[in-house]
Design an enzyme around this catalytic site. Structure first.
Site, PDB file in Angstrom:
ATOM      1  N   THR A   5       3.961   1.490  -1.051  1.00  0.00           N
ATOM      2  CA  THR A   5       4.622   1.532  -2.353  1.00  0.00           C
ATOM      3  C   THR A   5       3.671   2.070  -3.416  1.00  0.00           C
ATOM      4  O   THR A   5       4.061   2.865  -4.284  1.00  0.00           O
ATOM      5  CB  THR A   5       5.108   0.122  -2.744  1.00  0.00           C
ATOM      6  OG1 THR A   5       5.922  -0.396  -1.696  1.00  0.00           O
ATOM      7  CG2 THR A   5       5.902   0.150  -4.033  1.00  0.00           C
ATOM      8  N   LYS A  54       8.001  -6.247   9.158  1.00  0.00           N
ATOM      9  CA  LYS A  54       8.023  -5.842   7.761  1.00  0.00           C
ATOM     10  C   LYS A  54       9.314  -5.170   7.320  1.00  0.00           C
ATOM     11  O   LYS A  54       9.573  -5.047   6.121  1.00  0.00           O
ATOM     12  CB  LYS A  54       6.862  -4.883   7.468  1.00  0.00           C
ATOM     13  CG  LYS A  54       5.483  -5.497   7.641  1.00  0.00           C
ATOM     14  CD  LYS A  54       4.418  -4.675   6.978  1.00  0.00           C
ATOM     15  CE  LYS A  54       4.351  -3.271   7.481  1.00  0.00           C
ATOM     16  NZ  LYS A  54       3.282  -2.485   6.858  1.00  0.00           N
ATOM     17  N   PHE A  56       3.062  -8.988  -8.843  1.00  0.00           N
ATOM     18  CA  PHE A  56       4.345  -9.616  -8.569  1.00  0.00           C
ATOM     19  C   PHE A  56       4.753 -10.427  -9.800  1.00  0.00           C
ATOM     20  O   PHE A  56       3.924 -10.715 -10.672  1.00  0.00           O
ATOM     21  CB  PHE A  56       4.251 -10.514  -7.336  1.00  0.00           C
ATOM     22  CG  PHE A  56       4.113  -9.744  -6.048  1.00  0.00           C
ATOM     23  CD1 PHE A  56       5.193  -9.592  -5.191  1.00  0.00           C
ATOM     24  CD2 PHE A  56       2.898  -9.173  -5.683  1.00  0.00           C
ATOM     25  CE1 PHE A  56       5.067  -8.887  -3.997  1.00  0.00           C
ATOM     26  CE2 PHE A  56       2.767  -8.469  -4.499  1.00  0.00           C
ATOM     27  CZ  PHE A  56       3.858  -8.327  -3.654  1.00  0.00           C
ATOM     28  N   PHE A  84      -3.459  -0.539   6.928  1.00  0.00           N
ATOM     29  CA  PHE A  84      -4.067  -1.865   6.824  1.00  0.00           C
ATOM     30  C   PHE A  84      -5.240  -1.870   5.845  1.00  0.00           C
ATOM     31  O   PHE A  84      -5.253  -1.102   4.878  1.00  0.00           O
ATOM     32  CB  PHE A  84      -4.440  -2.397   8.200  1.00  0.00           C
ATOM     33  CG  PHE A  84      -3.252  -2.726   9.060  1.00  0.00           C
ATOM     34  CD1 PHE A  84      -2.241  -3.545   8.592  1.00  0.00           C
ATOM     35  CD2 PHE A  84      -3.125  -2.213  10.339  1.00  0.00           C
ATOM     36  CE1 PHE A  84      -1.132  -3.849   9.376  1.00  0.00           C
ATOM     37  CE2 PHE A  84      -2.018  -2.506  11.133  1.00  0.00           C
ATOM     38  CZ  PHE A  84      -1.038  -3.329  10.644  1.00  0.00           C
ATOM     39  N   ARG A  96       2.286   8.405   6.903  1.00  0.00           N
ATOM     40  CA  ARG A  96       2.703   8.345   8.301  1.00  0.00           C
ATOM     41  C   ARG A  96       4.204   8.088   8.425  1.00  0.00           C
ATOM     42  O   ARG A  96       4.822   7.495   7.537  1.00  0.00           O
ATOM     43  CB  ARG A  96       1.955   7.221   9.023  1.00  0.00           C
ATOM     44  CG  ARG A  96       0.478   7.453   9.183  1.00  0.00           C
ATOM     45  CD  ARG A  96      -0.220   6.203   9.688  1.00  0.00           C
ATOM     46  NE  ARG A  96      -0.167   5.137   8.710  1.00  0.00           N
ATOM     47  CZ  ARG A  96      -0.412   3.860   8.982  1.00  0.00           C
ATOM     48  NH1 ARG A  96      -0.708   3.497  10.220  1.00  0.00           N
ATOM     49  NH2 ARG A  96      -0.361   2.942   8.042  1.00  0.00           N
ATOM     50  N   ALA A 149      -3.043   1.480  12.657  1.00  0.00           N
ATOM     51  CA  ALA A 149      -4.448   1.417  12.248  1.00  0.00           C
ATOM     52  C   ALA A 149      -5.225   0.356  12.994  1.00  0.00           C
ATOM     53  O   ALA A 149      -6.437   0.492  13.169  1.00  0.00           O
ATOM     54  CB  ALA A 149      -4.551   1.168  10.746  1.00  0.00           C
ATOM     55  N   LYS A 171       0.827  -1.212   0.000  1.00  0.00           N
ATOM     56  CA  LYS A 171       0.000   0.000   0.000  1.00  0.00           C
ATOM     57  C   LYS A 171       0.863   1.265   0.000  1.00  0.00           C
ATOM     58  O   LYS A 171       0.587   2.216  -0.733  1.00  0.00           O
ATOM     59  CB  LYS A 171      -0.933  -0.038   1.201  1.00  0.00           C
ATOM     60  CG  LYS A 171      -2.041   0.987   1.173  1.00  0.00           C
ATOM     61  CD  LYS A 171      -3.132   0.648   2.153  1.00  0.00           C
ATOM     62  CE  LYS A 171      -2.714   0.712   3.594  1.00  0.00           C
ATOM     63  NZ  LYS A 171      -1.968  -0.408   4.146  1.00  0.00           N
ATOM     64  N   TRP A 209       6.441  -0.680  -8.603  1.00  0.00           N
ATOM     65  CA  TRP A 209       7.580  -1.209  -7.851  1.00  0.00           C
ATOM     66  C   TRP A 209       8.778  -1.403  -8.782  1.00  0.00           C
ATOM     67  O   TRP A 209       9.907  -1.047  -8.459  1.00  0.00           O
ATOM     68  CB  TRP A 209       7.202  -2.536  -7.181  1.00  0.00           C
ATOM     69  CG  TRP A 209       8.319  -3.147  -6.381  1.00  0.00           C
ATOM     70  CD1 TRP A 209       8.691  -2.837  -5.107  1.00  0.00           C
ATOM     71  CD2 TRP A 209       9.213  -4.181  -6.822  1.00  0.00           C
ATOM     72  NE1 TRP A 209       9.754  -3.615  -4.725  1.00  0.00           N
ATOM     73  CE2 TRP A 209      10.101  -4.442  -5.753  1.00  0.00           C
ATOM     74  CE3 TRP A 209       9.348  -4.904  -8.009  1.00  0.00           C
ATOM     75  CZ2 TRP A 209      11.109  -5.394  -5.841  1.00  0.00           C
ATOM     76  CZ3 TRP A 209      10.358  -5.859  -8.097  1.00  0.00           C
ATOM     77  CH2 TRP A 209      11.224  -6.102  -7.010  1.00  0.00           C
TER      78      TRP A 209
END
Length: 567
Positions: free
Chosen positions: A76, A108, A392, A304, A97, A276, A74, A421
């Site tokens: 990215t 992560k 992906f 999230f 944020r 969140a 999200k 990405w």
């Protein structure tokens, strides 16, 4: 395609001076900025007043389907959209944020985006930045220290030591601090009592930073925070123990948004960092208000899935700010949709199930029920949704086509394959065009519930309308607190549900689009200064813990003094 690591890409980037980024926004560096080196600055709040006559930008929120523990890109995607707007001739500013050290060193790793869609300098973004989170920790713990000193020096306010909701905070995942006893030792070591720690990003001070609109408003909100109750069960505030002024002083610089840039020179305002699942999950109102006067589009991110971050973006942030979003982007990945069949297991720190990498259109279609549920929910707020399929390398054309077809058939104004990405802004140009169209289309933004609805009715509205629960069950203590808060005059506040991010329900094991369940409210807290009521659903924790193989194990300094291993 062989893509270097996120950190390698970020460290090899050629950054513009932050003054150049500010000038592109219409800011005056000498007048509007406080510099933190060549590439980071804080924006003075006076800039907002000077920019007030400018027209507002279009306002776009980026949210997601229910994520796997790995996240679905999200952040990215938010960065990619901001970069992509330049490719289609639009000026965008992203507002995000500041990441907590909890996820940075926990599951992560970094949170600056990824690949060729990142905020830079990436190390500064993830590690301390300008010290805002540390300022919140200091202010929060100062209040805790003054509260315990008040007890020790005679307890003038007749505080009930068994009814003190104000805990301490630290910005780390540290489960050993969830429950502690303070004041042990000799008589002069304090009054013994049971307490605990939350992670800093769950502090009410963090919520206040994200929701305030001025320094004086922040001062007033801090004063209203309930830190304890007296023996007559009346609230004792930070103002009552004379801690609000000093706490505000510690946060007087933190209130200024941080200005950074993306790899392609798009301005990025980084400010506040509430989780969140256990807080309200959105960056600051002040950053958005400034950004709204400095570009054509403001692209912000909610934490999230849409049942958590976006719901709070609409019902809390937009309500308090008085801003009307024009469009919302729902990020989906093929692997997450497959996972929502319940047939796959994703464990942080372990290799992804090889079956997730194989084409399985049937599982994509079955798991897409989760995406459909989120699209239905977003439509309830009257905004126009666009689906970003964050692809992906193993995703196949047939799987992607299935997601696009289901999204368009269930209310999405567009569904785009997003390759930001790997390709940066150019890889999300089609998505940006769809967002522009969604912003131009008519919308009818509306809140899910009115201010004057009873607290329990608001909770049940969210549970039934967003989670699709059959109903809500309350622990006795939760019911008592709801009655208490309404008697205190807090019944008009919006609701900030603390819930697992891994399911639409309060049970992380329920995947897809579950129904036939009930939500359990185990506790309810009042954030009177931030301005919301804070129910805890199921077994949600306000202090996370580290896993067996935390990301911190891979972070180090090389022989040249450069950070390595940070995502």
């Amino acid at each position: 395609m062989n893509i270097p690591s996120d950190l390698s890409i970020a460290q090899s980037a050629k950054l513009l001076r932050i003054d150049n980024i500010a000038e592109g926004m219409g800011l005056e560096p000498d007048r509007d900025l406080e510099h933190y080196g060549r590439h980071v600055a804080k924006i003075k709040l006076e800039a907002l007043e000077r920019l007030g006559a400018r027209p507002d930008a279009k306002y776009v929120d980026v949210t997601a389907i229910t994520p796997t523990p790995l996240g679905e890109g999200k952040s990215t995607t938010t960065v990619g959209i901001g970069q992509a707007m330049k490719h289609i001739g639009k000026r965008a500013i992203i507002t995000v944020r500041q990441p907590s050290q909890g996820p940075t060193f926990g599951i992560k790793g970094g949170a600056a985006g990824g690949g060729y869609s990142q905020i830079v300098p990436m190390e500064r973004f993830n590690l301390h930045l300008t010290g805002d989170i540390h300022a919140i920790s200091a202010a929060h713990n100062l209040i805790a220290a003054m509260l315990d000193a008040h007890l020790y020096h005679g307890n003038e306010r007749d505080i009930d030591v068994h009814n003190i909701p104000w805990r301490r905070v630290v910005d780390l995942n540290d489960r050993a601090l969830r429950n502690v006893i303070v004041g042990l030792g000799k008589r002069f070591d304090g009054i013994p009592r049971q307490s605990g720690y939350d992670i800093t990003v769950a502090s009410e001070l963090m919520a206040i930073l994200a929701l305030t609109t001025s320094l004086q408003d922040m001062r007033a909100r801090i004063g209203k925070m309930v830190v304890a109750y007296d023996r007559a069960k009346q609230p004792v505030t930070a103002e009552d123990i004379r801690a609000a002024g000093a706490a505000t002083v510690l946060m007087k610089d933190a209130i200024k948004p941080n200005l950074m840039q993306t790899l392609e020179g798009t301005p990025a305002l980084v400010h506040a960092g509430p989780f969140a699942n256990i807080a309200h999950g959105n960056s600051s109102i002040i950053a958005d208000l400034i950004a709204m006067k400095c570009g054509d589009y403001v692209v912000t991110e909610s934490g999230f899935g849409a049942d958590i971050g976006a719901e709070k973006f609409f019902n809390i942030k937009a309500r308090i700010a008085g801003l009307r979003p024009n469009a919302v982007v729902l990020v989906a990945t093929i692997r997450a949709l497959k996972a929502h069949t319940g047939r796959y297991r994703i464990v942080p720190g372990k290799p992804i199930d090889p079956a997730l990498r194989k084409e399985n259109v049937a599982d994509v279609e079955a798991g897409a029920a989760n995406m459909v549920r989120h699209l239905e929910n977003l439509r309830k707020f009257g905004v126009n949704p666009v689906v970003a399929i964050n692809v992906f390398a193993d995703d196949t054309p047939r799987e992607i086509a299935a997601v696009r077809e289901i999204a368009l058939a269930n209310g999405a104004l567009g569904a785009s394959v997003a390759r930001h990405w790997a390709r940066g802004g150019a890889g999300a140009a089609e998505l940006a065009e769809m967002i522009v169209s969604a912003c131009d289309a008519p919308n009818d933004f509306r809140l899910l519930y009115p201010d004057d609805m009873a607290i329990s009715d608001k909770i049940e509205t969210i549970a039934r309308e967003i989670y699709r629960a059959d109903g809500v069950d309350y622990a006795p203590a939760a019911s008592r607190k709801i009655r208490q808060y309404e008697a205190q005059g807090l019944g008009s506040l919006p609701i900030c549900m603390a819930k697992t991010h891994l399911s639409l329900s309060d049970d992380p094991k329920l995947k897809g689009a579950p129904d036939g369940f009930r939500i359990t409210i185990t506790d309810v807290r009042a954030s009177a200064g931030a301005g919301f009521i804070y129910p805890l659903c199921g077994d949600v924790r306000t202090m996370p813990g580290l896993g067996k193989l935390p990301a911190a194990m891979h972070v180090d300094i090389d022989a040249d003094g450069k950070v390595v291993g940070l995502f």
